[in-house]
Motif scaffolding. Structure first.
Motif, short mmCIF file in Angstrom:
data_model
loop_
_atom_site.label_atom_id
_atom_site.label_comp_id
_atom_site.label_asym_id
_atom_site.label_seq_id
_atom_site.Cartn_x
_atom_site.Cartn_y
_atom_site.Cartn_z
N GLN A 30 -15.52 -9.05 7.42
CA GLN A 30 -15.16 -7.99 6.48
C GLN A 30 -13.82 -8.28 5.84
O GLN A 30 -13.63 -8.13 4.63
N ASP A 53 0.83 -1.21 0.00
CA ASP A 53 0.00 0.00 0.00
C ASP A 53 0.87 1.26 0.00
O ASP A 53 0.35 2.37 -0.13
N ASN A 78 -13.17 -8.89 1.72
CA ASN A 78 -12.27 -8.05 0.94
C ASN A 78 -11.02 -8.80 0.47
O ASN A 78 -10.54 -8.59 -0.65
N SER A 135 -9.95 -1.95 5.42
CA SER A 135 -10.53 -3.06 4.65
C SER A 135 -10.61 -4.36 5.44
O SER A 135 -11.16 -5.34 4.94
N TYR A 136 -10.08 -4.39 6.67
CA TYR A 136 -10.06 -5.64 7.43
C TYR A 136 -10.24 -5.47 8.93
O TYR A 136 -10.44 -6.45 9.65
N THR A 151 -7.05 2.89 -1.32
CA THR A 151 -8.33 2.17 -1.37
C THR A 151 -8.15 0.74 -1.85
O THR A 151 -7.11 0.38 -2.44
N LEU A 152 -9.17 -0.06 -1.63
CA LEU A 152 -9.17 -1.43 -2.10
C LEU A 152 -9.07 -1.47 -3.63
O LEU A 152 -8.39 -2.32 -4.20
N MET A 193 -3.52 -5.51 2.19
CA MET A 193 -4.89 -5.09 2.48
C MET A 193 -4.82 -3.65 3.00
O MET A 193 -4.11 -3.39 3.98
#
Length: 277
Positions: free
Chosen positions: A100, A49, A104, A93-94, A65-66, A89
């Motif tokens: 969740q 990321d 994802n 998002s987790y 973002t995802l 991730m």
């Protein structure tokens, strides 16, 4: 180790089996051309990321973002044939729940073709790691300095100094017990990283940690010297491509202004047909 041998062996279980053996070579990648270059030499390629800061100019990884991770994961997948591909991730998002995280992570794996995902955190995400692994999603953990927690840490500071070493040690043990097949140790004291590596049964991958770690990872743009004004202590620059690029662009700009480019060899010579008078 040949590319053919790596292609047959590089999966989460084979990385796990490298504990205490030949160091695991890891780099980040965010684009297809760079992925092709690092794939020829690395055991693990991470779509980090950090792409938010490296390619998108964000001040931290918080805004990633995802959708960004899926997009860059797909690009890197096109360039990786041999290495184990892992996708980060992103923040948010987790953390809400294991459900969740599974939803994802399953999307990331399905849409990118990666072999595993990486989550930041230790004790706080151990339950989530256990939940994912039980449902067929291999996990790389990440403890010490976790960049998504930069606001809580008050900056990109070394973690695990003094009594705080117990917290980082507990985090590493928790993710190993939860089923992660490796763990990134970022920006922790060398002695602590060495002790954790000796203590847990899964490979440690260091970044600003210790040469005793079972592997090492760097952001590829950092080790190539693409950022001329960014020199963290834990990065060894194996190239100065930022300066080389600046010199090349300056030469191009001067050639254009002086009409030295394009030259005759760069254009398509063909006489115009005669026009009626």
């Amino acid at each position: 180790m040949s590319a053919t041998a790596r292609a047959k062996s590089l999966n989460p279980q084979s990385i796990l089996a490298r504990k205490g053996g030949v160091p695991i070579v890891c780099l980040t990648a965010y684009t297809t051309p760079i992925a092709r270059i690092v794939d020829a030499h690395c055991d693990l390629v991470l779509v980090g990321d950090s792409v938010g800061m490296v390619l998108h100019g964000l001040p931290s990884t918080i805004g990633v973002t995802l959708e960004m991770m899926v997009l860059h994961g797909q690009a890197v997948r096109r360039g990786v044939e041999n290495a184990l591909l892992v996708v980060d991730m992103p923040f948010g998002s987790y953390e809400e729940s294991p459900a969740q995280a599974f939803r994802n992570a399953a999307r990331v794996m399905a849409e990118t073709g990666c072999a595993a995902v990486k989550l930041e955190g230790g004790v706080s995400v151990a339950e989530t790691i256990r939940f994912l692994v039980a449902r067929g999603i291999p996990v790389v953990a990440h403890v010490g300095l976790t960049p998504q927690g930069v606001n809580a840490f008050g900056g990109y500071t070394v973690q695990g100094r003094g009594r705080d070493a117990d917290r980082v040690f507990a985090d590493a043990r928790a993710v190993a017990a939860a089923g992660a097949f490796s763990v990134v140790l970022e920006k922790v004291p060398e002695a602590l990283a060495r002790a954790i590596t000796a203590d847990i049964a899964i490979p440690t991958i260091g970044i600003g940690a210790s040469p005793a770690c079972d592997g090492q990872i760097l952001v590829v743009d950092d080790m190539l010297g693409l950022f001329t004004d960014f020199r963290p202590k834990f990065v060894r620059r194996y190239g100065e491509l930022g300066q080389a690029a600046a010199t090349a662009v300056a030469a191009y700009a001067e050639d254009v202004r002086q009409r030295r480019f394009p030259g005759p060899e760069h254009v398509f010579a063909e006489a115009l047909p005669a026009r009626p008078s």
